[in-house]
Design an enzyme around this catalytic site. Structure first.
Site, PDB file in Angstrom:
ATOM      1  N   ARG A 136     -99.061  87.104  47.673  1.00 39.49           N
ATOM      2  CA  ARG A 136     -99.134  85.670  47.323  1.00 39.49           C
ATOM      3  C   ARG A 136     -98.762  85.378  45.873  1.00 39.49           C
ATOM      4  O   ARG A 136     -99.132  84.337  45.332  1.00 39.49           O
ATOM      5  CB  ARG A 136    -100.504  85.083  47.629  1.00 39.49           C
ATOM      6  CG  ARG A 136    -100.857  85.149  49.102  1.00 39.49           C
ATOM      7  CD  ARG A 136    -101.942  84.166  49.461  1.00 39.49           C
ATOM      8  NE  ARG A 136    -102.288  84.334  50.849  1.00 39.49           N
ATOM      9  CZ  ARG A 136    -103.154  85.254  51.296  1.00 39.49           C
ATOM     10  NH1 ARG A 136    -103.763  86.051  50.448  1.00 39.49           N
ATOM     11  NH2 ARG A 136    -103.394  85.343  52.579  1.00 39.49           N
ATOM     12  N   LYS A 158     -86.422  79.461  39.024  1.00 41.43           N
ATOM     13  CA  LYS A 158     -85.968  79.305  40.406  1.00 41.43           C
ATOM     14  C   LYS A 158     -85.678  80.681  40.987  1.00 41.43           C
ATOM     15  O   LYS A 158     -84.984  81.481  40.370  1.00 41.43           O
ATOM     16  CB  LYS A 158     -84.664  78.512  40.442  1.00 41.43           C
ATOM     17  CG  LYS A 158     -84.808  77.018  40.505  1.00 41.43           C
ATOM     18  CD  LYS A 158     -83.469  76.502  40.979  1.00 41.43           C
ATOM     19  CE  LYS A 158     -83.206  75.078  40.725  1.00 41.43           C
ATOM     20  NZ  LYS A 158     -81.859  74.714  41.208  1.00 41.43           N
ATOM     21  N   GLU A 200     -70.680  79.496  33.389  1.00 43.96           N
ATOM     22  CA  GLU A 200     -71.932  78.714  33.289  1.00 43.96           C
ATOM     23  C   GLU A 200     -72.092  78.148  31.865  1.00 43.96           C
ATOM     24  O   GLU A 200     -72.686  77.079  31.684  1.00 43.96           O
ATOM     25  CB  GLU A 200     -73.160  79.553  33.670  1.00 43.96           C
ATOM     26  CG  GLU A 200     -73.139  80.120  35.104  1.00 43.96           C
ATOM     27  CD  GLU A 200     -73.661  79.172  36.194  1.00 43.96           C
ATOM     28  OE1 GLU A 200     -73.772  77.950  35.962  1.00 43.96           O
ATOM     29  OE2 GLU A 200     -73.946  79.684  37.308  1.00 43.96           O
ATOM     30  N   LYS A 242     -80.316  75.061  28.658  1.00 46.75           N
ATOM     31  CA  LYS A 242     -80.985  75.225  29.965  1.00 46.75           C
ATOM     32  C   LYS A 242     -82.485  74.965  29.819  1.00 46.75           C
ATOM     33  O   LYS A 242     -83.090  74.262  30.623  1.00 46.75           O
ATOM     34  CB  LYS A 242     -80.728  76.625  30.518  1.00 46.75           C
ATOM     35  CG  LYS A 242     -81.538  76.896  31.780  1.00 46.75           C
ATOM     36  CD  LYS A 242     -80.740  77.199  32.994  1.00 46.75           C
ATOM     37  CE  LYS A 242     -81.616  77.136  34.242  1.00 46.75           C
ATOM     38  NZ  LYS A 242     -81.165  77.963  35.329  1.00 46.75           N
ATOM     39  N   GLU A 252     -87.218  70.200  39.408  1.00 47.50           N
ATOM     40  CA  GLU A 252     -86.000  69.567  39.935  1.00 47.50           C
ATOM     41  C   GLU A 252     -86.277  68.359  40.810  1.00 47.50           C
ATOM     42  O   GLU A 252     -85.887  68.299  41.969  1.00 47.50           O
ATOM     43  CB  GLU A 252     -85.122  70.586  40.695  1.00 47.50           C
ATOM     44  CG  GLU A 252     -83.687  70.091  40.835  1.00 47.50           C
ATOM     45  CD  GLU A 252     -82.705  71.150  41.313  1.00 47.50           C
ATOM     46  OE1 GLU A 252     -82.848  72.315  40.901  1.00 47.50           O
ATOM     47  OE2 GLU A 252     -81.806  70.783  42.064  1.00 47.50           O
ATOM     48  N   ARG A 256     -82.910  67.839  36.358  1.00 42.66           N
ATOM     49  CA  ARG A 256     -82.486  69.238  36.494  1.00 42.66           C
ATOM     50  C   ARG A 256     -81.272  69.387  37.411  1.00 42.66           C
ATOM     51  O   ARG A 256     -80.532  70.369  37.330  1.00 42.66           O
ATOM     52  CB  ARG A 256     -83.658  70.096  36.981  1.00 42.66           C
ATOM     53  CG  ARG A 256     -83.318  71.561  36.984  1.00 42.66           C
ATOM     54  CD  ARG A 256     -84.544  72.432  37.081  1.00 42.66           C
ATOM     55  NE  ARG A 256     -84.155  73.830  37.176  1.00 42.66           N
ATOM     56  CZ  ARG A 256     -85.008  74.840  37.151  1.00 42.66           C
ATOM     57  NH1 ARG A 256     -86.296  74.600  37.052  1.00 42.66           N
ATOM     58  NH2 ARG A 256     -84.575  76.067  37.233  1.00 42.66           N
ATOM     59  N   ASN A 260     -76.539  71.523  38.380  1.00 44.45           N
ATOM     60  CA  ASN A 260     -75.768  71.840  39.579  1.00 44.45           C
ATOM     61  C   ASN A 260     -74.339  71.320  39.518  1.00 44.45           C
ATOM     62  O   ASN A 260     -73.611  71.380  40.508  1.00 44.45           O
ATOM     63  CB  ASN A 260     -76.460  71.269  40.819  1.00 44.45           C
ATOM     64  CG  ASN A 260     -77.723  72.020  41.154  1.00 44.45           C
ATOM     65  OD1 ASN A 260     -77.795  73.226  40.943  1.00 44.45           O
ATOM     66  ND2 ASN A 260     -78.722  71.312  41.639  1.00 44.45           N
ATOM     67  N   HIS A 263     -71.608  72.982  41.400  1.00 44.93           N
ATOM     68  CA  HIS A 263     -72.256  73.912  42.322  1.00 44.93           C
ATOM     69  C   HIS A 263     -72.234  73.483  43.781  1.00 44.93           C
ATOM     70  O   HIS A 263     -72.377  74.321  44.669  1.00 44.93           O
ATOM     71  CB  HIS A 263     -73.704  74.175  41.882  1.00 44.93           C
ATOM     72  CG  HIS A 263     -73.804  75.177  40.772  1.00 44.93           C
ATOM     73  ND1 HIS A 263     -73.196  74.992  39.552  1.00 44.93           N
ATOM     74  CD2 HIS A 263     -74.416  76.394  40.699  1.00 44.93           C
ATOM     75  CE1 HIS A 263     -73.457  76.041  38.770  1.00 44.93           C
ATOM     76  NE2 HIS A 263     -74.196  76.901  39.449  1.00 44.93           N
ATOM     77  N   HIS A 267     -71.052  76.490  45.951  1.00 45.98           N
ATOM     78  CA  HIS A 267     -71.830  77.119  47.023  1.00 45.98           C
ATOM     79  C   HIS A 267     -71.057  77.095  48.346  1.00 45.98           C
ATOM     80  O   HIS A 267     -71.115  78.049  49.132  1.00 45.98           O
ATOM     81  CB  HIS A 267     -73.185  76.418  47.182  1.00 45.98           C
ATOM     82  CG  HIS A 267     -74.123  76.706  46.036  1.00 45.98           C
ATOM     83  ND1 HIS A 267     -75.268  75.987  45.815  1.00 45.98           N
ATOM     84  CD2 HIS A 267     -74.070  77.632  45.048  1.00 45.98           C
ATOM     85  CE1 HIS A 267     -75.886  76.470  44.735  1.00 45.98           C
ATOM     86  NE2 HIS A 267     -75.178  77.465  44.256  1.00 45.98           N
ATOM     87  N   HIS A 279     -70.063  84.126  42.157  1.00 43.92           N
ATOM     88  CA  HIS A 279     -70.669  82.842  41.819  1.00 43.92           C
ATOM     89  C   HIS A 279     -69.973  82.187  40.614  1.00 43.92           C
ATOM     90  O   HIS A 279     -69.621  81.003  40.662  1.00 43.92           O
ATOM     91  CB  HIS A 279     -72.165  83.029  41.554  1.00 43.92           C
ATOM     92  CG  HIS A 279     -72.876  81.760  41.225  1.00 43.92           C
ATOM     93  ND1 HIS A 279     -73.081  80.762  42.156  1.00 43.92           N
ATOM     94  CD2 HIS A 279     -73.397  81.303  40.055  1.00 43.92           C
ATOM     95  CE1 HIS A 279     -73.721  79.745  41.577  1.00 43.92           C
ATOM     96  NE2 HIS A 279     -73.921  80.053  40.309  1.00 43.92           N
TER      97      HIS A 279
END
Ligand SMILES: NC(=O)c1ccc[n+]([C@@H]2O[C@H](COP(=O)([O-])OP(=O)(O)OC[C@H]3O[C@@H](n4cnc5c(N)ncnc54)[C@H](O)[C@@H]3O)[C@@H](O)[C@H]2O)c1
Ligand SMILES: [Zn+2]
Length: 379
Positions: A136, A158, A200, A242, A252, A256, A260, A263, A267, A279
């Site tokens: 957990r 993330k 990036e 960032k 997000e 945020r 993206n 992206h 993606h 990527h």
């Protein structure tokens, strides 16, 4: 000195330390940028995590290059084991997550274990998701070894794995206890991976800082030659950007989404090509394509896409879809992206270099008609 540090492992002169909020509360974690930090990984990991037991997760390439160095450093301050998985985005899956969590259980790792993600963004996302879910949730340290992971993936909490329906669709927010960046680790990184990271950095300039973007345009050649000072400056500025965006919107729910930019297309390209396109390469193509989409819909200043393509080409990065990839297949693949809302794909666009776009209702993502998306993908 911070009150809880001792002289050996406190931030040293010449370090860059950026504090990043860990979530919605007051807790923060440090991003330490220090040449030579890897040799002091034990002391740094101990101070940031407070743990005595470490489980390093690395892909097989990074394990071969830097695994024994990490083990040696961490064994100075506690118990440590190394868990290895096969390199590549194609292995950022629930299956690898299952193998790793079984191996941790088999090794008897308890709630006191701290997971150390040693590697690129694939390792950071995967090991981060292991840390978020194992028993957990256990502490996590990010020790990025690619430029892309140093400036982007390791900061912000993330974590995720890819599933058949799309990229990063199963994951969790799980802030690390700290991020330890040693730019010297880039010495073993192949040039193509260095360029992937620069994509990036271009994104950070494009969404938040026109001056930084112009600096990258000017410093392109020396960055490709790995000038240590320029690389360090790039890492520092990108981490600051960032961290600032994450600080304003850790989970997000709004701003945020600007990270993206490029992206949604990226993606879709990655998924369509079975993750054959890396990527960073996909993000490069995606930014040029999405700037074109913004220009066609009146959101983005004219000439932005051309300026992006020019700096990307200077950095040895692509600005168009690979020959043979059907724009209609990419369009279809955008439909499973996370930013789909009310059955409409959401795009994170810029209004000009250095400024993210917002809709008239103040939203950070926008939708666009399929015909215009297709035109932008094809151009
Ligand atoms: N969580 C986030 O916020 C976030 C942000 C950006 C990207 N990402 C994710 O990051 C991933 C891409 O990361 P990446 O480009 O680092 O890919 P990667 O982790 O696959 O690393 C690229 C290659 O470089 C090798 N490598 C790593 N460090 C090395 C070193 N020092 N020397 C030699 N080889 C080395 C790896 O073994 C791998 O083969 C994608 O899955 C993307 O979705 C996540
Ligand atoms: Zn990215």
């Amino acid at each position: 000195l911070r009150p809880d540090s001792n002289a050996d492992d406190a931030p040293a002169a010449g370090d860059t330390v950026v504090d990043v909020p860990a979530g919605t509360g007051d807790a923060t974690y440090e991003v330490v940028i220090r040449n030579g930090a890897f040799a002091q990984l034990g002391e740094l990991a101990r101070r940031l995590s407070r743990a005595h037991r470490f489980a390093v997760i690395a892909d097989d390439r990074v394990a071969a290059l830097h695994g024994s160095g990490a083990l040696a450093a961490l064994r100075n301050v506690g118990d440590c084991d190394l868990f290895v998985f096969p390199a590549g985005e194609a292995n950022k899956t629930r299956e690898t997550w299952a193998v790793l969590t079984d191996a941790l259980l088999q090794a008897g790792c308890g709630r006191d274990v701290c997971i150390v993600a040693l590697g690129g963004g694939v390792t950071g996302d995967l090991a981060g998701f292991v840390a978020a879910t194992y028993l957990r949730g256990v502490p996590l340290l990010q020790v990025p070894t690619t430029l892309l992971a140093m400036i982007d993936a390791s900061v912000g909490g993330k974590t995720a794995v890819d599933v058949r329906a799309g990229k990063n669709l199963v994951g969790a927010f799980h802030a690390p206890r700290g991020v330890i960046i040693d730019p010297d680790l880039l010495a073993t990184l192949p040039d193509v991976e260095l360029r992937n990271g620069l994509a990036e950095a271009v994104k950070h300039g494009a969404i938040a800082d026109a001056g930084y973007f112009a600096w990258i345009e000017a410093a392109g050649a020396s960055l490709l030659e790995r000038d240590p000072q320029d690389l360090q400056q790039l890492i520092r500025r990108s981490v600051e950007i960032k961290a600032a965006v994450v600080a304003r919107d850790p989970l997000e729910t709004g701003e945020r989404a600007t990270l993206n930019f490029g992206h949604t297309a990226a993606h879709a390209i990655e998924r369509c090509t079975g993750y054959e396109v890396a990527h960073g390469q996909a993000v490069a193509m995606g930014m040029a394509i999405e700037a074109g989409l913004g220009e066609r819909t009146g959101v983005t200043a004219a000439g932005t896409s051309a300026r992006l393509r020019s700096v990307l080409s200077e950095l040895g990065l692509p600005g168009r879809l690979p020959a043979g990839l059907d724009p209609r297949a990419v369009l279809a693949a955008t439909a499973t992206d996370k930013k789909v809302r009310n059955a409409r794909v959401r795009w994170s666009l810029i209004s000009r270099i250095g400024v993210a776009a917002r809709s008239s209702q103040g939203e950070w993502t926008l939708s666009a008609p399929d015909e215009i998306v297709l035109e932008s993908l094809a151009s």
